[in-house]
Design a protein around this motif. Sequence first.
Motif, short mmCIF file in Angstrom:
data_model
loop_
_atom_site.label_atom_id
_atom_site.label_comp_id
_atom_site.label_asym_id
_atom_site.label_seq_id
_atom_site.Cartn_x
_atom_site.Cartn_y
_atom_site.Cartn_z
N UNK A 1 -1.93 -37.25 16.37
CA UNK A 1 -2.03 -38.67 16.04
C UNK A 1 -2.98 -38.88 14.86
N UNK A 2 -4.09 -38.16 14.87
CA UNK A 2 -5.10 -38.32 13.82
C UNK A 2 -4.54 -37.91 12.46
N UNK A 3 -3.86 -36.77 12.40
CA UNK A 3 -3.29 -36.30 11.13
C UNK A 3 -2.26 -37.27 10.60
N UNK A 4 -1.39 -37.77 11.50
CA UNK A 4 -0.35 -38.71 11.09
C UNK A 4 -0.98 -39.99 10.54
N UNK A 5 -1.97 -40.52 11.23
CA UNK A 5 -2.62 -41.75 10.80
C UNK A 5 -3.32 -41.56 9.46
N UNK A 6 -3.98 -40.42 9.27
CA UNK A 6 -4.68 -40.15 8.01
C UNK A 6 -3.70 -40.12 6.84
N UNK A 7 -2.58 -39.42 7.02
CA UNK A 7 -1.60 -39.33 5.93
C UNK A 7 -1.00 -40.69 5.61
N UNK A 8 -0.62 -41.43 6.66
CA UNK A 8 -0.04 -42.75 6.41
C UNK A 8 -1.06 -43.68 5.76
N UNK A 9 -2.31 -43.62 6.24
CA UNK A 9 -3.33 -44.52 5.68
C UNK A 9 -3.59 -44.19 4.22
N UNK A 10 -3.78 -42.92 3.91
CA UNK A 10 -4.14 -42.53 2.55
C UNK A 10 -3.04 -42.85 1.54
N UNK A 11 -1.79 -42.65 1.92
CA UNK A 11 -0.71 -42.76 0.95
C UNK A 11 0.10 -44.05 1.05
N UNK A 12 -0.03 -44.79 2.15
CA UNK A 12 0.86 -45.95 2.31
C UNK A 12 0.14 -47.24 2.68
N UNK A 13 -0.93 -47.16 3.49
CA UNK A 13 -1.46 -48.38 4.08
C UNK A 13 -2.89 -48.72 3.68
N UNK A 14 -3.55 -47.89 2.87
CA UNK A 14 -4.97 -48.15 2.62
C UNK A 14 -5.21 -49.48 1.91
N UNK A 15 -4.36 -49.83 0.95
CA UNK A 15 -4.55 -51.10 0.25
C UNK A 15 -4.36 -52.28 1.19
N UNK A 16 -3.35 -52.18 2.07
CA UNK A 16 -3.05 -53.26 3.02
C UNK A 16 -4.23 -53.47 3.97
N UNK A 17 -4.74 -52.39 4.57
CA UNK A 17 -5.83 -52.53 5.54
C UNK A 17 -7.15 -52.83 4.85
N UNK A 18 -7.37 -52.28 3.65
CA UNK A 18 -8.62 -52.54 2.94
C UNK A 18 -8.72 -54.02 2.56
N UNK A 19 -7.65 -54.59 2.05
CA UNK A 19 -7.66 -56.01 1.69
C UNK A 19 -7.82 -56.88 2.94
N UNK A 20 -7.20 -56.46 4.05
CA UNK A 20 -7.36 -57.20 5.30
C UNK A 20 -8.79 -57.17 5.81
N UNK A 21 -9.44 -55.99 5.73
CA UNK A 21 -10.83 -55.87 6.17
C UNK A 21 -11.75 -56.71 5.29
N UNK A 22 -11.50 -56.70 3.98
CA UNK A 22 -12.33 -57.50 3.09
C UNK A 22 -12.20 -58.99 3.38
#
Length: 467
Positions: free
Chosen positions: A80-101
């Motif tokens: 689960x951790x590896x899958x989440x890391x890959x998806x976050x780094x390449x697909x979702x980081x901008x979406x979640x980063x803007x949401x957190x901000x």
Amino acid sequence: MNYFSIEFGLCFLLFFVLYWSVCWSTRLQNLLLLTASYGILATFSLDFLCVLLGYTAVVYLLGRLCARYPGRSLTRLLILLIIVIFFYCFKYQDFFASGMQSVFQAVGLYLSVPVFQVLLPVGLSFYVFHSVSYLVSINRSELNPAAPHDLALYLAFFPSLIAGPVNRATDFLPQIRAQGIRQILNPYRALGLIALATVKLFLLSSWLANEWVDPIFDTPTASSPEQILLAVYGYSFQIYFNFSGYTNLVTGIALLLGFRLPENFNYPYLAHNLKEFWARWHISLSRFIRDYIYIPLGGNRQGALFSTLYMLVAMLISGLWHGASANFLVWGALHGVGLALYRLWTHWRPERATWPGASLLARLLTFHYIALAWIFFRSSTLGDAFDLIKGLTGLSLQGLSTASGLRVLACLTVIVCYPSWVSFIREMFAASLRIPAIIYPIALGLFLCVIIFASPSGVPSFIYASF
């Protein structure tokens, strides 16, 4: 490299001859397939190839770990951790980063969340899903770890690399490890599927996009209600023709190479409810969500309330998988809520209505609910989606007498008669497979020439390649 480009066609013909010239060695054929798959990915970007190579190495090591410690919570957590890391780094980081901000700013904190500037690798979502099937199967002791070259081909197999379907390791790895000489599977059907894909993608999907869909969705506030409804109907069929056409294409290519891919579409707009729709639409993904998200969450084991909640979570994840934006979350939520309401309805009225017209009404209601959800799927922003829905509120009987209104009525007639169209298409496809072998290539070639000549100019793109 677009699979409908002339370059791909010529390269595949050369590859096909070379591939079957070494039919006496499955290992050599696998090596050629792996080389071709990596070569196609490299035509998009060498960085994408490096990501896949690195990911394959990680999956191989995780597979060995799962085999050594099967059924352990730690191995499941690592997967689960590896899958989440890959998806976050390449697909979702901008979406979640803007949401957190946004959340931080709402409470008076102005923090900058770091975002890495990376492109979404082509095929990432699909080869990650393939790896989940592989690792979970090993963790459940259903499968032994694959050799590095077999695993690499399983993750990179070019017909299903760009946009699926989602392969299961337990089904696909045995085909890679085939004993004896491979054979071309169902050559008539393979060529027929490629021809059908040409019709769907070159003619139907491209024409709908150019004439009905793109002009309206690109300018949502500058269109009449009838034009908007026509665009919604058009997109509902455009995405079906586009994605099912792609599936037909790669299924035909795989058959020519001696491989079988899973069924992915079964005339989804014949569905009488959302549950049936998801049993017919993107079947390989629907089953993946069921087996690797919904059931592990709890499935039907904890009562109706929790099973409905798990289903809603699974559909939200499905929406987020399609794209990192609020639009896709809304799309997933609409399907989750619709499935929940259908479950409540069947609990209250378990028997399907049999009065005249009930089947047609159920199919029309299901189709229009799905079409409504497609508005959020296709729109660039939530604002555009709501503008289109607001525009639909202006529909009137007077508007249906206009040229656009008459097209809406014609389209609605096609939807009503859809089962008859499906029967006709099935009969025509079956009849084409009975053409004598000597005539079949000539007839197929002439048919494809007519279709390409009548189609809009340009090479069609695959909508799901961006997911």
